[in-house]
Design an enzyme around this catalytic site. Structure first.
Site, PDB file in Angstrom:
ATOM      1  N   ALA A   1       4.597  -3.693  -4.631  1.00  0.00           N
ATOM      2  CA  ALA A   1       5.586  -2.635  -4.840  1.00  0.00           C
ATOM      3  C   ALA A   1       5.921  -2.027  -3.483  1.00  0.00           C
ATOM      4  O   ALA A   1       5.170  -2.195  -2.521  1.00  0.00           O
ATOM      5  CB  ALA A   1       4.999  -1.564  -5.753  1.00  0.00           C
TER       6      ALA A   1
ATOM      7  N   GLY B   1       2.032  -5.919  -6.945  1.00  0.00           N
ATOM      8  CA  GLY B   1       3.128  -6.243  -7.862  1.00  0.00           C
ATOM      9  C   GLY B   1       3.638  -7.659  -7.670  1.00  0.00           C
ATOM     10  O   GLY B   1       4.162  -8.275  -8.606  1.00  0.00           O
TER      11      GLY B   1
ATOM     12  N   GLU C   1       1.417  -9.711  -9.741  1.00  0.00           N
ATOM     13  CA  GLU C   1       1.713  -9.377 -11.146  1.00  0.00           C
ATOM     14  C   GLU C   1       3.003 -10.077 -11.602  1.00  0.00           C
ATOM     15  O   GLU C   1       3.081 -10.574 -12.729  1.00  0.00           O
ATOM     16  CB  GLU C   1       1.790  -7.856 -11.294  1.00  0.00           C
ATOM     17  CG  GLU C   1       0.431  -7.173 -11.151  1.00  0.00           C
ATOM     18  CD  GLU C   1       0.516  -5.683 -11.039  1.00  0.00           C
ATOM     19  OE1 GLU C   1      -0.119  -4.996 -11.862  1.00  0.00           O
ATOM     20  OE2 GLU C   1       1.247  -5.195 -10.148  1.00  0.00           O
TER      21      GLU C   1
ATOM     22  N   GLU D   1      -4.457  -2.814  -4.553  1.00  0.00           N
ATOM     23  CA  GLU D   1      -4.033  -1.447  -4.867  1.00  0.00           C
ATOM     24  C   GLU D   1      -5.128  -0.401  -4.622  1.00  0.00           C
ATOM     25  O   GLU D   1      -4.839   0.705  -4.167  1.00  0.00           O
ATOM     26  CB  GLU D   1      -3.568  -1.367  -6.331  1.00  0.00           C
ATOM     27  CG  GLU D   1      -2.204  -1.980  -6.602  1.00  0.00           C
ATOM     28  CD  GLU D   1      -2.271  -3.459  -6.954  1.00  0.00           C
ATOM     29  OE1 GLU D   1      -1.271  -4.003  -7.455  1.00  0.00           O
ATOM     30  OE2 GLU D   1      -3.323  -4.093  -6.702  1.00  0.00           O
TER      31      GLU D   1
HETATM   32  N1  T1G Z   1       5.695  -1.477   0.843  1.00  0.00           N
HETATM   33  C1  T1G Z   1       6.422  -0.963   1.870  1.00  0.00           C
HETATM   34  N2  T1G Z   1       6.295  -1.359   3.193  1.00  0.00           N
HETATM   35  C2  T1G Z   1       5.394  -2.313   3.425  1.00  0.00           C
HETATM   36  C3  T1G Z   1       4.583  -2.895   2.396  1.00  0.00           C
HETATM   37  C4  T1G Z   1       4.774  -2.438   1.051  1.00  0.00           C
HETATM   38  N3  T1G Z   1       4.076  -2.948   0.031  1.00  0.00           N
HETATM   39  N4  T1G Z   1       3.770  -3.802   2.978  1.00  0.00           N
HETATM   40  C5  T1G Z   1       4.060  -3.801   4.294  1.00  0.00           C
HETATM   41  N5  T1G Z   1       5.027  -2.907   4.571  1.00  0.00           N
HETATM   42  C6  T1G Z   1       5.640  -2.638   5.884  1.00  0.00           C
HETATM   43  C7  T1G Z   1       4.640  -2.071   6.896  1.00  0.00           C
HETATM   44  O1  T1G Z   1       4.566  -0.684   6.808  1.00  0.00           O
HETATM   45  C8  T1G Z   1       5.257  -2.526   8.219  1.00  0.00           C
HETATM   46  O2  T1G Z   1       6.315  -1.646   8.518  1.00  0.00           O
HETATM   47  C9  T1G Z   1       5.850  -3.882   7.870  1.00  0.00           C
HETATM   48  O3  T1G Z   1       6.017  -3.878   6.447  1.00  0.00           O
HETATM   49  C10 T1G Z   1       4.982  -5.047   8.243  1.00  0.00           C
HETATM   50  O4  T1G Z   1       3.690  -4.834   7.680  1.00  0.00           O
HETATM   51  C11 T1G Z   1       2.936  -2.354  -9.015  1.00  0.00           C
HETATM   52  C12 T1G Z   1       1.646  -0.432  -7.504  1.00  0.00           C
HETATM   53  C13 T1G Z   1       1.586  -7.885   3.459  1.00  0.00           C
HETATM   54  C14 T1G Z   1      -0.593  -8.359   4.474  1.00  0.00           C
HETATM   55  O5  T1G Z   1      -0.997  -3.148  -0.728  1.00  0.00           O
HETATM   56  O6  T1G Z   1      -1.253  -5.586   3.186  1.00  0.00           O
HETATM   57  O7  T1G Z   1       2.067  -3.369  -5.754  1.00  0.00           O
HETATM   58  O8  T1G Z   1       5.435  -0.729  10.623  1.00  0.00           O
HETATM   59  O9  T1G Z   1       2.479  -4.633   9.868  1.00  0.00           O
HETATM   60  O10 T1G Z   1       0.152  -7.355   9.422  1.00  0.00           O
HETATM   61  O11 T1G Z   1       0.710  -2.817  -9.263  1.00  0.00           O
HETATM   62  O12 T1G Z   1       1.571  -5.456   5.146  1.00  0.00           O
HETATM   63  O13 T1G Z   1       7.087  -2.602  10.675  1.00  0.00           O
HETATM   64  O14 T1G Z   1       7.792  -0.304   9.908  1.00  0.00           O
HETATM   65  O15 T1G Z   1       1.214  -4.777   7.677  1.00  0.00           O
HETATM   66  O16 T1G Z   1       1.800  -9.119   8.684  1.00  0.00           O
HETATM   67  C15 T1G Z   1       0.305  -3.506  -3.099  1.00  0.00           C
HETATM   68  C16 T1G Z   1       0.406  -3.980   1.618  1.00  0.00           C
HETATM   69  C17 T1G Z   1       1.287  -2.402  -3.185  1.00  0.00           C
HETATM   70  C18 T1G Z   1       0.145  -4.850   0.439  1.00  0.00           C
HETATM   71  C19 T1G Z   1       1.430  -8.082   5.926  1.00  0.00           C
HETATM   72  N6  T1G Z   1       0.517  -4.270  -1.883  1.00  0.00           N
HETATM   73  N7  T1G Z   1       0.811  -4.733   2.791  1.00  0.00           N
HETATM   74  O17 T1G Z   1       0.629  -7.696   6.999  1.00  0.00           O
HETATM   75  O18 T1G Z   1       2.450  -6.764   8.566  1.00  0.00           O
HETATM   76  S1  T1G Z   1       0.978  -1.406  -4.604  1.00  0.00           S
HETATM   77  C20 T1G Z   1      -0.157  -4.002  -0.783  1.00  0.00           C
HETATM   78  C21 T1G Z   1      -0.089  -5.461   3.491  1.00  0.00           C
HETATM   79  C22 T1G Z   1       1.523  -2.344  -5.920  1.00  0.00           C
HETATM   80  C23 T1G Z   1       1.687  -2.722  -8.328  1.00  0.00           C
HETATM   81  C24 T1G Z   1       1.223  -1.793  -7.282  1.00  0.00           C
HETATM   82  C25 T1G Z   1       0.419  -6.103   4.748  1.00  0.00           C
HETATM   83  C26 T1G Z   1       0.726  -7.605   4.592  1.00  0.00           C
HETATM   84  P1  T1G Z   1       6.662  -1.297  10.001  1.00  0.00           P
HETATM   85  P2  T1G Z   1       2.371  -5.187   8.499  1.00  0.00           P
HETATM   86  P3  T1G Z   1       1.229  -7.803   8.508  1.00  0.00           P
END
Ligand code: T1G
Length: 708
Positions: A63, A106, A109, A129
């Site tokens: 998400a 998500g 999911e 999450e």
């Molecule tokens: N939402 C918004 N921005 C995100 C994002 C996300 N999910 N993931 C990364 N970014 C932005 C980050 O801030 C950065 O921005 C850029 O992307 C590159 O990220 C419904 C509720 C995927 C392994 O927890 O673990 O789904 O600094 O530097 O090292 O049940 O990003 O360039 O402006 O980290 O290559 C669950 C979170 C959400 C994954 C890539 N998902 N992301 O790592 O790049 S909750 C997560 C990561 C959810 C559902 C629930 C990592 C990555 P900027 P980065 P990276």
């Protein structure tokens, strides 16, 4: 179709591509775009099957986390993803998710609502999450146990670590690994499914893996969550939600999940952990030093000193595949250092973190020697010798004659003046602080200290290098103790004063441990070695302005009690390094109190936490207004990654905001009344408190000013 989601076709197969760089998050418009593409496929008789794939470097990484803030502040009503997922699952035409990069949260999911999942060998899938203080909110806790089994699902949802494609295949979470081009492999898979005439399976109806008694898995998951994510509520909620999958219908399980998700989303813990998520990415952004700033290519490194720090630092370079020389003055000291490195690697092999072959490869990248031979080719030299200014200046003077022009000259000093060290060279613009934290091969923090002459190129190189060494690099200014230790000194001071005032050593540590610190301050002092601070206090004896000083610690060191390394410090230690409270030290504290006219009393955990944590916050505010830290969030990231501050409290500055700066300021003023100038309130704290503002507001204004 929108530019976020496109639909193309390969014969009878519709290909839905998500294009929402950088990580294809489910930002507004993406779920809608996928749903309408599926509808188009459903209605188009030419199309017999559908594939969902991510454009760019990854599948859907979850998400859009930025949207959560809007949901919790009521700016946007959180629409559930569940209806979209049912549309997909109820499609009569087979739908395949083709996964590369990361299918997280998500994203997984969505993939689990597709009838089949194929993945490239390097892909990863996960429900991270809980690392954001929430739980899966789109039926992940209900579909994952049905696909991957209860034990795997509860572990993935409660701890949040991703798994590899091969492990996902093993557990039935993905159906096939595609070698080579993922899309063409997925299309071939779709055609195979069509040819088989199989009824598209719905993961929500696959209950076979839910049968049986899973109480042992849930008990194990609760125990592991308590150990690894102490104090956090989301892991427990995630376990409850997966457990609901084994006792309720899919629909009711989803309701239970949604209820628990909302609870977590509006909890301070998730706000703090989301602050940390974006904070760890923001600290890498330095105003005035953009992506266009030139950097020095680091192909070869050299480390001076093979002690605890030098050895750990060299391991970081070898772990990143960078050849590194490690130099020691004597062969005996060198052998000791290399033996420690080998032992550390062997431990990791024993724990299955990597293979013997990987260990051998890393050891081969480390060249131990007692000369400076080869230093002339190094792109970076890191000095990790004894913490004494004279010795460091002597070493930098020698390096100045040996290192090639353009080599980065870094010092691992934890407190000493970088400008003074640089003054021993003819090229202060190449000198910078790289302050690693012990054990350097484990701790994620790298405090990068800019001197007044340090060039932007050297700073940009250091920030990029931190990422390559898998560290969180935070840029700080050159003040005494830099950011981390300068604040830590105030925190440790208060911990010791509380002991003198009668709080009791185990009580002080227990209060901070319950607060969420990885370890209490006094036990931390014993682990790090009380002599380290003692030597620094003696190094700085000339400008000691602290009336009370740290008399108990000084006396312990004068009697040779340096902590764990001498078997005794604030505590005594048994052969298993278990801490045993020592009444002699309490007596010493009492004696110091009598000698200095300090009254003793019973002190509760709340005051212990306020005295120690507010000391951090007040000093942090001084550091911000003096400009030695770029943002309050930088301080938070330093404390979480270097000093064991609980991430689910967001760091000391975020915690101050959570408590309310007015309350913090008022309490600091009370301490100032009681204890004098050591507690002089920071003008910034006063200003923010009086204007009902937060450190987060301070950062926002800094960002706006930097954006111009
Ligand atoms: N939402 C918004 N921005 C995100 C994002 C996300 N999910 N993931 C990364 N970014 C932005 C980050 O801030 C950065 O921005 C850029 O992307 C590159 O990220 C419904 C509720 C995927 C392994 O927890 O673990 O789904 O600094 O530097 O090292 O049940 O990003 O360039 O402006 O980290 O290559 C669950 C979170 C959400 C994954 C890539 N998902 N992301 O790592 O790049 S909750 C997560 C990561 C959810 C559902 C629930 C990592 C990555 P900027 P980065 P990276």
């Amino acid at each position: 179709m929108s530019e976020l989601v496109s639909l193309t076709r390969d014969g009878e197969v519709g290909i839905i591509t998500v294009n929402n760089p950088p990580v294809n998050a489910l930002s507004p418009g993406v779920p809608e775009g996928i749903a309408s593409a599926i509808e188009t496929i459903q209605k188009d008789d030419q199309l017999k099957a559908g594939i969902l794939i991510g454009g760019g470097r990854t599948f859907i990484a979850g998400a859009d986390i930025r949207e959560f803030g809007k949901m919790t502040s009521g700016l946007r009503r959180g629409g559930s993803l569940l209806p979209f997922l049912l549309t997909i699952e109820d499609s009569t035409k087979p739908m395949i998710a083709a996964i590369h990069g990361t299918a997280f949260g998500g994203g997984l999911e969505f993939a689990m609502a597709f009838h089949y999942r194929v993945a490239s060998p390097s892909a990863q899938v996960g429900q991270p999450e809980v690392k954001l203080g929430i739980i899966p909110g789109a039926a992940g806790t209900q579909r994952l146990p049905r696909l991957g089994g209860v034990a795997k699902a509860v572990e993935m949802c409660a701890i949040g670590d991703p798994i590899s494609a091969s492990e996902a295949l093993k557990h039935g979470i993905v159906d096939r690994i595609i070698e080579g081009d993922l899309l063409s492999g997925a299309v071939a898979f779709a055609r195979e499914v069509l040819a088989s005439g199989a009824q598209p399976p719905k993961s929500r109806e696959r209950d076979e893996k839910l049968a049986g008694d899973h109480s042992a898995s849930f008990a194990a998951a609760r125990e592991q969550a308590q150990k690894r994510m102490r104090g956090q509520s989301a892991p427990r909620a995630a376990i409850d939600a997966v457990e609901a999958a084994t006792t309720m219908s899919f629909e009711d399980g989803c309701k239970k999940e949604a209820e628990l998700f909302q609870q977590c989303l509006f909890d301070n813990q998730s706000k703090a952990l989301i602050h940390v998520f974006f904070g760890e990415r923001e600290v890498g952004k330095i105003p005035g030093i953009g992506k266009d700033t030139a950097t020095i290519e680091i192909r070869k490194a050299a480390v001076i000193g093979a002690g605890t720090m030098g050895g750990g630092i060299a391991m970081n370079y070898a772990n990143a595949g960078i050849p590194v020389i490690i130099r020691e003055v004597s062969q005996e000291a060198l052998d000791r250092g290399v033996a420690t490195i080998a032992k550390n690697y062997a431990n990791s092999v024993k724990k299955g973190r990597f293979s013997q072959e990987v260990m051998d490869r890393r050891m081969a990248l480390i060249t131990p020697q007692t000369t400076y031979q080869g230093f002339e080719d190094a792109d970076i030299v890191v000095e990790a010798v004894f913490e004494g200014m004279d010795l460091k200046k002597q070493v930098f003077g020698e390096l100045d004659k040996i290192c090639k022009p353009g080599a980065v000259m870094a010092s691992n000093t934890s407190t000493l003046n970088i400008d003074e060290i640089a003054s021993a060279t003819s090229r202060p613009q190449m000198v910078i602080g790289h302050h690693f934290f012990s054990p350097a091969n484990v701790m994620r923090l790298l405090e990068i200290v800019r001197g007044k002459a340090t060039s932007n190129e050297v700073i940009a190189t250091s920030m990029a290098l931190a990422k390559r060494l898998k560290k969180v690099g935070v840029l700080v200014g050159n003040c005494r103790g830099f950011v981390g230790n300068r604040m830590f000194h105030q925190y440790m001071r208060e911990a010791q004063y509380l002991v003198e005032e009668g709080a009791g050593i185990p009580n002080v540590d227990a209060a901070l441990y319950e607060f969420g610190m990885a370890m209490g301050p006094l036990a931390t002092g014993d682990l790090a070695g009380l002599d380290v601070g003692w030597r620094i206090r003696k190094e700085y004896k000339d400008d000691q302005n602290e009336t009370r000083g740290l008399k108990v610690a000084d006396r312990l060191c004068e009697s040779g009690r340096y902590g764990q390394k001498t078997g005794a410090g604030y505590y005594r230690y048994d052969e298993n390094r278990r801490a045993i409270p020592d009444p002699d030290v309490e007596k010493l504290a009492e004696q110091v109190a009598v000698e200095n006219g300090i009254s003793r009393r019973t002190i509760g955990p709340d005051e212990i936490v306020e005295r120690t944590i507010y000391a951090l916050i007040n000093e942090g505010a001084k550091i911000l207004e003096e400009g030695f830290a770029l943002r309050a969030v930088d301080i938070d990231i330093i404390y979480i990654n270097g000093y064991g501050f609980p991430a689910w409290r967001g760091g000391p500055m975020w915690y101050g905001d959570t408590v309310g700066l007015k309350k913090v300021y008022d309490r600091v003023c009370e301490f100032h009344e009681q204890m004098g100038e050591l507690w002089t309130p920071a003008p910034l704290l006063k200003q923010l408190a009086e204007h009902e503002k937060t450190f987060a507001d301070f950062d926002k204004e800094k960002r706006a000013a930097a954006a111009g």
